[in-house]
Design a protein around this motif. Structure first.
Motif, short mmCIF file in Angstrom:
data_model
loop_
_atom_site.label_atom_id
_atom_site.label_comp_id
_atom_site.label_asym_id
_atom_site.label_seq_id
_atom_site.Cartn_x
_atom_site.Cartn_y
_atom_site.Cartn_z
N GLU A 1 0.85 -1.18 0.00
CA GLU A 1 0.00 0.00 0.00
C GLU A 1 0.89 1.24 0.00
OE1 GLU A 1 -3.68 1.90 2.60
OE2 GLU A 1 -2.60 0.17 3.36
N TRP A 2 0.56 2.18 -0.89
CA TRP A 2 1.30 3.45 -0.98
C TRP A 2 0.26 4.54 -0.90
CZ3 TRP A 2 5.34 4.32 -5.45
CH2 TRP A 2 6.20 5.38 -5.11
N SER A 3 0.32 5.34 0.14
CA SER A 3 -0.66 6.40 0.31
C SER A 3 0.03 7.73 0.53
CB SER A 3 -1.58 6.08 1.50
OG SER A 3 -0.82 5.97 2.69
N GLY A 4 -0.62 8.78 0.09
CA GLY A 4 -0.05 10.11 0.25
C GLY A 4 -1.14 11.14 0.46
N ALA A 5 -0.80 12.16 1.24
CA ALA A 5 -1.69 13.30 1.47
C ALA A 5 -0.90 14.56 1.14
CB ALA A 5 -2.16 13.32 2.92
N PHE A 6 -1.57 15.52 0.50
CA PHE A 6 -0.87 16.71 0.03
C PHE A 6 -1.85 17.81 -0.33
CE2 PHE A 6 -1.60 13.61 -3.27
CZ PHE A 6 -2.31 14.33 -4.23
N ASP A 7 -1.33 19.00 -0.48
CA ASP A 7 -2.08 20.12 -1.02
C ASP A 7 -1.65 20.30 -2.47
OD1 ASP A 7 -3.38 20.87 1.41
OD2 ASP A 7 -1.52 21.82 2.08
N PRO A 8 -2.57 20.43 -3.41
CA PRO A 8 -2.20 20.72 -4.79
C PRO A 8 -1.44 22.05 -4.85
CG PRO A 8 -4.50 20.07 -4.66
CD PRO A 8 -4.02 20.29 -3.25
N ALA A 9 -0.46 22.12 -5.74
CA ALA A 9 0.34 23.35 -5.88
C ALA A 9 0.63 23.60 -7.36
CB ALA A 9 1.65 23.23 -5.10
N GLY A 10 0.04 24.64 -7.90
CA GLY A 10 0.31 25.01 -9.28
C GLY A 10 -0.58 24.34 -10.31
N LEU A 11 -1.31 23.33 -9.90
CA LEU A 11 -2.27 22.65 -10.79
C LEU A 11 -3.57 22.44 -10.04
CD1 LEU A 11 -0.10 19.80 -12.44
CD2 LEU A 11 -0.75 21.98 -13.45
N SER A 12 -4.59 22.01 -10.75
CA SER A 12 -5.86 21.71 -10.09
C SER A 12 -5.70 20.47 -9.21
CB SER A 12 -6.95 21.44 -11.13
OG SER A 12 -6.71 20.19 -11.77
N GLU A 13 -6.65 20.26 -8.33
CA GLU A 13 -6.61 19.07 -7.48
C GLU A 13 -6.60 17.80 -8.32
OE1 GLU A 13 -8.88 16.98 -3.71
OE2 GLU A 13 -9.93 18.57 -4.81
N ASN A 14 -7.44 17.74 -9.35
CA ASN A 14 -7.50 16.54 -10.20
C ASN A 14 -6.16 16.28 -10.88
OD1 ASN A 14 -10.15 16.02 -9.55
ND2 ASN A 14 -11.00 16.94 -11.40
N GLU A 15 -5.51 17.35 -11.35
CA GLU A 15 -4.21 17.18 -12.01
C GLU A 15 -3.12 16.76 -11.03
OE1 GLU A 15 -4.44 20.40 -15.65
OE2 GLU A 15 -4.41 21.17 -13.58
N ALA A 16 -3.13 17.32 -9.82
CA ALA A 16 -2.14 16.93 -8.81
C ALA A 16 -2.34 15.48 -8.38
CB ALA A 16 -2.23 17.86 -7.60
N VAL A 17 -3.60 15.08 -8.18
CA VAL A 17 -3.91 13.69 -7.82
C VAL A 17 -3.45 12.76 -8.94
CG1 VAL A 17 -5.82 12.04 -7.48
CG2 VAL A 17 -5.75 14.19 -6.17
N ALA A 18 -3.71 13.12 -10.18
CA ALA A 18 -3.30 12.29 -11.32
C ALA A 18 -1.78 12.16 -11.38
CB ALA A 18 -3.84 12.88 -12.63
N ALA A 19 -1.05 13.23 -11.09
CA ALA A 19 0.41 13.17 -11.12
C ALA A 19 0.93 12.21 -10.05
CB ALA A 19 0.99 14.57 -10.92
N VAL A 20 0.41 12.31 -8.84
CA VAL A 20 0.85 11.42 -7.76
C VAL A 20 0.44 9.98 -8.06
CG1 VAL A 20 0.61 10.88 -5.30
CG2 VAL A 20 0.91 13.26 -6.05
N ARG A 21 -0.78 9.80 -8.52
CA ARG A 21 -1.26 8.45 -8.87
C ARG A 21 -0.34 7.83 -9.94
NH1 ARG A 21 -5.88 5.51 -8.47
NH2 ARG A 21 -6.94 7.18 -7.37
N GLY A 22 0.08 8.62 -10.90
CA GLY A 22 0.99 8.13 -11.95
C GLY A 22 2.32 7.67 -11.39
N VAL A 23 2.84 8.39 -10.40
CA VAL A 23 4.10 7.98 -9.75
C VAL A 23 3.92 6.63 -9.07
CG1 VAL A 23 5.71 8.54 -7.88
CG2 VAL A 23 4.94 10.35 -9.44
N TYR A 24 2.85 6.48 -8.30
CA TYR A 24 2.60 5.23 -7.58
C TYR A 24 2.39 4.07 -8.56
CZ TYR A 24 1.60 8.11 -3.38
OH TYR A 24 1.65 8.98 -2.32
N GLU A 25 1.56 4.29 -9.59
CA GLU A 25 1.27 3.23 -10.55
C GLU A 25 2.53 2.78 -11.31
OE1 GLU A 25 -1.94 4.99 -12.78
OE2 GLU A 25 -3.46 4.19 -11.40
N ALA A 26 3.39 3.73 -11.66
CA ALA A 26 4.64 3.37 -12.35
C ALA A 26 5.51 2.50 -11.45
CB ALA A 26 5.39 4.63 -12.78
N GLY A 27 5.56 2.82 -10.18
CA GLY A 27 6.33 2.02 -9.24
C GLY A 27 5.76 0.61 -9.10
N PHE A 28 4.45 0.51 -8.96
CA PHE A 28 3.81 -0.81 -8.83
C PHE A 28 4.05 -1.64 -10.08
CE2 PHE A 28 0.19 0.51 -5.69
CZ PHE A 28 1.11 0.64 -4.68
#
Length: 141
Positions: A102-129
């Motif tokens: 399980e890989w979980s993260g909490a953060f405030d979006p910075a410079g992008l919308s919440e959906n874009e920030a969530v997608a960026a983090v999700r992409g990092v986790y998915e690439a690792g998995f």
């Protein structure tokens, strides 16, 4: 705060996957976006050089080898996040035949919308998995 919480089942024991990913310095050995990882600050700070350029600096917040978990925060990063804290945790899978990562993260979006920030983090986790599954498959063949 926004967050991402992903998990994957792996066909190896929790001890085997923890051996591969459990060290704070180990991310470079299994995540495809990491070119190099250097430890600083007595092993509590990792400086990650990214494939294609860029750098992330992270701080180890908590580590529990027996429970197969650690938590870290981002100090500096090109990712569109602020106040980022994340936890990696390995437990036995529900069927007892493998491991659940399980890989979980909490953060405030910075410079992008919440959906874009969530997608960026999700992409990092998915690439690792995805890369972990490849590494395990190669090791088994």
């Amino acid at each position: 705060m926004s967050g991402v919480n992903l998990s994957t089942e792996l066909p190896v024991s929790p001890e085997q996957i923890w051996e591969l990913i459990g060290g704070f310095h180990a991310l470079g050995a299994w995540h495809p976006a990491i070119e190099t990882s250097e430890l600083e600050g007595g092993g509590r700070i990792r400086r990650l050089k990214l494939v294609g350029g860029g750098e992330i600096v992270e701080k180890l917040e908590r580590f529990d080898d027996q429970a197969h978990t650690y938590t870290y925060s981002i100090v500096e990063s090109p990712l569109p996040v602020a106040n980022y804290t994340s936890t990696l945790r390995v437990t036995p899978s529900a069927d007892g035949k493998g491991a659940k990562l399980e890989w979980s993260g909490a953060f405030d979006p910075a410079g992008l919308s919440e959906n874009e920030a969530v997608a960026a983090v999700r992409g990092v986790y998915e690439a690792g998995f995805e890369n972990l599954r490849k590494l395990i498959s190669l090791a088994k063949s």
